[in-house]
Motif scaffolding. Sequence first.
Motif, PDB file in Angstrom:
ATOM      1  N   GLN A  57      -8.318  11.124  53.785  1.00  0.00           N
ATOM      2  CA  GLN A  57      -7.426  11.916  53.955  1.00  0.00           C
ATOM      3  C   GLN A  57      -7.451  12.929  55.120  1.00  0.00           C
ATOM      4  O   GLN A  57      -9.085  13.082  55.396  1.00  0.00           O
ATOM      5  CB  GLN A  57      -8.201  13.183  52.962  1.00  0.00           C
ATOM      6  N   ALA A  58      -6.391  12.772  56.257  1.00  0.00           N
ATOM      7  CA  ALA A  58      -6.209  13.028  56.931  1.00  0.00           C
ATOM      8  C   ALA A  58      -5.873  14.316  56.950  1.00  0.00           C
ATOM      9  O   ALA A  58      -5.553  15.064  55.878  1.00  0.00           O
ATOM     10  CB  ALA A  58      -4.835  12.438  58.168  1.00  0.00           C
ATOM     11  N   PRO A  59      -6.075  15.159  58.092  1.00  0.00           N
ATOM     12  CA  PRO A  59      -6.078  17.115  58.052  1.00  0.00           C
ATOM     13  C   PRO A  59      -4.877  17.790  58.080  1.00  0.00           C
ATOM     14  O   PRO A  59      -3.105  16.554  58.658  1.00  0.00           O
ATOM     15  CB  PRO A  59      -5.950  17.301  59.633  1.00  0.00           C
ATOM     16  N   GLY A  60      -4.173  18.191  56.749  1.00  0.00           N
ATOM     17  CA  GLY A  60      -2.342  18.303  56.174  1.00  0.00           C
ATOM     18  C   GLY A  60      -1.981  16.968  55.593  1.00  0.00           C
ATOM     19  O   GLY A  60      -0.392  16.907  55.278  1.00  0.00           O
ATOM     20  N   LYS A  61      -2.435  15.873  55.527  1.00  0.00           N
ATOM     21  CA  LYS A  61      -2.288  15.425  54.523  1.00  0.00           C
ATOM     22  C   LYS A  61      -2.820  14.539  53.063  1.00  0.00           C
ATOM     23  O   LYS A  61      -3.734  14.896  52.363  1.00  0.00           O
ATOM     24  CB  LYS A  61      -2.240  13.892  55.280  1.00  0.00           C
ATOM     25  N   GLU A  62      -1.836  13.730  52.260  1.00  0.00           N
ATOM     26  CA  GLU A  62      -2.249  13.516  51.230  1.00  0.00           C
ATOM     27  C   GLU A  62      -3.395  12.432  51.757  1.00  0.00           C
ATOM     28  O   GLU A  62      -3.530  11.776  52.685  1.00  0.00           O
ATOM     29  CB  GLU A  62      -1.091  12.672  50.448  1.00  0.00           C
ATOM     30  N   ARG A  63      -4.233  11.692  50.260  1.00  0.00           N
ATOM     31  CA  ARG A  63      -5.007  10.767  49.904  1.00  0.00           C
ATOM     32  C   ARG A  63      -4.767   9.225  50.067  1.00  0.00           C
ATOM     33  O   ARG A  63      -3.709   9.634  49.467  1.00  0.00           O
ATOM     34  CB  ARG A  63      -5.818  11.166  49.112  1.00  0.00           C
ATOM     35  N   ARG A  64      -4.927   8.735  51.034  1.00  0.00           N
ATOM     36  CA  ARG A  64      -4.318   7.206  51.289  1.00  0.00           C
ATOM     37  C   ARG A  64      -5.303   6.131  50.798  1.00  0.00           C
ATOM     38  O   ARG A  64      -6.497   6.554  50.936  1.00  0.00           O
ATOM     39  CB  ARG A  64      -3.646   7.108  52.017  1.00  0.00           C
ATOM     40  N   PHE A  65      -4.736   5.439  49.667  1.00  0.00           N
ATOM     41  CA  PHE A  65      -5.783   4.198  49.457  1.00  0.00           C
ATOM     42  C   PHE A  65      -6.476   3.049  51.482  1.00  0.00           C
ATOM     43  O   PHE A  65      -4.881   3.055  51.642  1.00  0.00           O
ATOM     44  CB  PHE A  65      -4.779   2.917  49.007  1.00  0.00           C
ATOM     45  N   VAL A  66      -6.985   2.346  50.972  1.00  0.00           N
ATOM     46  CA  VAL A  66      -7.682   2.467  52.701  1.00  0.00           C
ATOM     47  C   VAL A  66      -7.309   0.616  52.751  1.00  0.00           C
ATOM     48  O   VAL A  66      -7.608  -0.525  53.045  1.00  0.00           O
ATOM     49  CB  VAL A  66      -8.688   2.936  53.223  1.00  0.00           C
ATOM     50  N   ALA A  67      -8.484   0.216  51.717  1.00  0.00           N
ATOM     51  CA  ALA A  67      -9.203  -0.941  50.504  1.00  0.00           C
ATOM     52  C   ALA A  67      -9.528  -0.983  49.916  1.00  0.00           C
ATOM     53  O   ALA A  67     -10.259   0.473  49.190  1.00  0.00           O
ATOM     54  CB  ALA A  67     -10.171  -1.381  52.497  1.00  0.00           C
ATOM     55  N   GLY A  68      -9.832  -1.622  49.705  1.00  0.00           N
ATOM     56  CA  GLY A  68     -10.251  -2.156  47.840  1.00  0.00           C
ATOM     57  C   GLY A  68     -11.125  -2.807  47.356  1.00  0.00           C
ATOM     58  O   GLY A  68      -9.951  -4.790  48.483  1.00  0.00           O
ATOM     59  N   ILE A  69     -12.142  -3.773  47.250  1.00  0.00           N
ATOM     60  CA  ILE A  69     -12.897  -5.308  46.618  1.00  0.00           C
ATOM     61  C   ILE A  69     -12.914  -5.068  44.677  1.00  0.00           C
ATOM     62  O   ILE A  69     -13.686  -4.643  45.142  1.00  0.00           O
ATOM     63  CB  ILE A  69     -14.292  -4.575  47.664  1.00  0.00           C
ATOM     64  N   SER A  70     -12.720  -6.061  44.397  1.00  0.00           N
ATOM     65  CA  SER A  70     -12.575  -6.320  43.176  1.00  0.00           C
ATOM     66  C   SER A  70     -14.371  -5.900  42.752  1.00  0.00           C
ATOM     67  O   SER A  70     -15.125  -6.613  43.391  1.00  0.00           O
ATOM     68  CB  SER A  70     -11.256  -7.206  42.699  1.00  0.00           C
ATOM     69  N   VAL A  71     -14.510  -6.910  41.388  1.00  0.00           N
ATOM     70  CA  VAL A  71     -15.683  -7.170  41.097  1.00  0.00           C
ATOM     71  C   VAL A  71     -15.891  -8.907  41.565  1.00  0.00           C
ATOM     72  O   VAL A  71     -16.743  -9.159  41.695  1.00  0.00           O
ATOM     73  CB  VAL A  71     -15.557  -7.275  39.389  1.00  0.00           C
ATOM     74  N   GLY A  72     -14.520  -9.161  40.874  1.00  0.00           N
ATOM     75  CA  GLY A  72     -15.196 -11.074  41.866  1.00  0.00           C
ATOM     76  C   GLY A  72     -14.519 -10.661  42.944  1.00  0.00           C
ATOM     77  O   GLY A  72     -14.652 -11.548  43.869  1.00  0.00           O
ATOM     78  N   ALA A  73     -14.805  -9.906  43.820  1.00  0.00           N
ATOM     79  CA  ALA A  73     -14.761  -9.153  45.400  1.00  0.00           C
ATOM     80  C   ALA A  73     -13.447 -10.044  46.148  1.00  0.00           C
ATOM     81  O   ALA A  73     -13.460 -10.203  47.700  1.00  0.00           O
ATOM     82  CB  ALA A  73     -15.912 -10.326  45.808  1.00  0.00           C
ATOM     83  N   THR A  74     -12.390 -10.042  45.118  1.00  0.00           N
ATOM     84  CA  THR A  74     -11.415  -9.999  45.756  1.00  0.00           C
ATOM     85  C   THR A  74     -11.062  -8.131  46.671  1.00  0.00           C
ATOM     86  O   THR A  74     -10.699  -7.974  45.868  1.00  0.00           O
ATOM     87  CB  THR A  74     -10.273 -10.568  45.296  1.00  0.00           C
ATOM     88  N   THR A  75     -10.438  -8.645  48.328  1.00  0.00           N
ATOM     89  CA  THR A  75     -10.031  -7.026  48.207  1.00  0.00           C
ATOM     90  C   THR A  75      -8.601  -7.439  48.216  1.00  0.00           C
ATOM     91  O   THR A  75      -7.885  -8.197  48.791  1.00  0.00           O
ATOM     92  CB  THR A  75     -10.357  -7.410  50.087  1.00  0.00           C
ATOM     93  N   HIS A  76      -8.306  -6.301  49.084  1.00  0.00           N
ATOM     94  CA  HIS A  76      -7.084  -5.720  49.009  1.00  0.00           C
ATOM     95  C   HIS A  76      -6.918  -4.433  50.655  1.00  0.00           C
ATOM     96  O   HIS A  76      -7.844  -3.671  49.943  1.00  0.00           O
ATOM     97  CB  HIS A  76      -6.637  -5.129  48.223  1.00  0.00           C
ATOM     98  N   TYR A  77      -6.143  -4.400  50.937  1.00  0.00           N
ATOM     99  CA  TYR A  77      -6.136  -3.319  52.523  1.00  0.00           C
ATOM    100  C   TYR A  77      -4.433  -2.804  52.229  1.00  0.00           C
ATOM    101  O   TYR A  77      -3.713  -3.644  52.074  1.00  0.00           O
ATOM    102  CB  TYR A  77      -5.606  -4.748  53.704  1.00  0.00           C
ATOM    103  N   ALA A  78      -4.937  -1.502  52.721  1.00  0.00           N
ATOM    104  CA  ALA A  78      -3.304  -0.996  53.068  1.00  0.00           C
ATOM    105  C   ALA A  78      -2.549  -1.410  54.695  1.00  0.00           C
ATOM    106  O   ALA A  78      -3.877  -2.441  55.845  1.00  0.00           O
ATOM    107  CB  ALA A  78      -3.336   0.516  53.946  1.00  0.00           C
ATOM    108  N   ASP A  79      -1.581  -1.953  55.344  1.00  0.00           N
ATOM    109  CA  ASP A  79      -0.754  -2.791  56.182  1.00  0.00           C
ATOM    110  C   ASP A  79      -1.473  -1.926  57.007  1.00  0.00           C
ATOM    111  O   ASP A  79      -2.105  -2.422  57.819  1.00  0.00           O
ATOM    112  CB  ASP A  79       0.572  -2.510  55.845  1.00  0.00           C
ATOM    113  N   SER A  80      -1.944  -0.298  57.171  1.00  0.00           N
ATOM    114  CA  SER A  80      -2.073   0.118  58.619  1.00  0.00           C
ATOM    115  C   SER A  80      -3.510  -0.413  59.025  1.00  0.00           C
ATOM    116  O   SER A  80      -3.656  -0.567  60.306  1.00  0.00           O
ATOM    117  CB  SER A  80      -2.409   1.593  58.030  1.00  0.00           C
ATOM    118  N   VAL A  81      -4.155  -0.602  58.245  1.00  0.00           N
ATOM    119  CA  VAL A  81      -6.072  -1.471  58.548  1.00  0.00           C
ATOM    120  C   VAL A  81      -5.937  -2.693  58.769  1.00  0.00           C
ATOM    121  O   VAL A  81      -6.971  -3.187  58.803  1.00  0.00           O
ATOM    122  CB  VAL A  81      -7.347  -0.706  57.791  1.00  0.00           C
TER     123      VAL A  81
END
Length: 122
Positions: free
Chosen positions: A38-62
């Motif tokens: 969450q940047a100042p004055g902005k909404e909280r946004r997804f950055v990256a995630g990892i599943s139980v099985g270690a599958t990952t997913h990223y926001a385009d920006s990162v």
Amino acid sequence: VQLQASGGGLVQAGGSLRLSCAASGRLFSSHSFAWFRQAPGKERRFVAGISVGATTHYADSVEGRFTISRDNDKNTVYLQMNSLKPEDTAVYFCAADRSLRVMVRQTSYNYWGQGTEVTVSS
């Protein structure tokens, strides 16, 4: 599950930081984890995630700059951030939920850490 985020700080553009999210409680390996920011004055946004099985997913920006990983023996999730940009400046939060896959909506997560601040100077 209780989450403790750490590793934030001040870094110059182009530099790197590694965030950690230490989890207490049982059944770490059965939870999926994510980092939001969450940047100042902005909404909280997804950055990256990892599943139980270690599958990952990223926001385009990162994508290609950040790497999320998990160590089930240490009950810790990491976010390695490379090639940091001033627009990466934000408070970073880790989140967890007992689901098999990564979810990008913050309302899908039941457990949250307290946040760690990352500032990238130009």
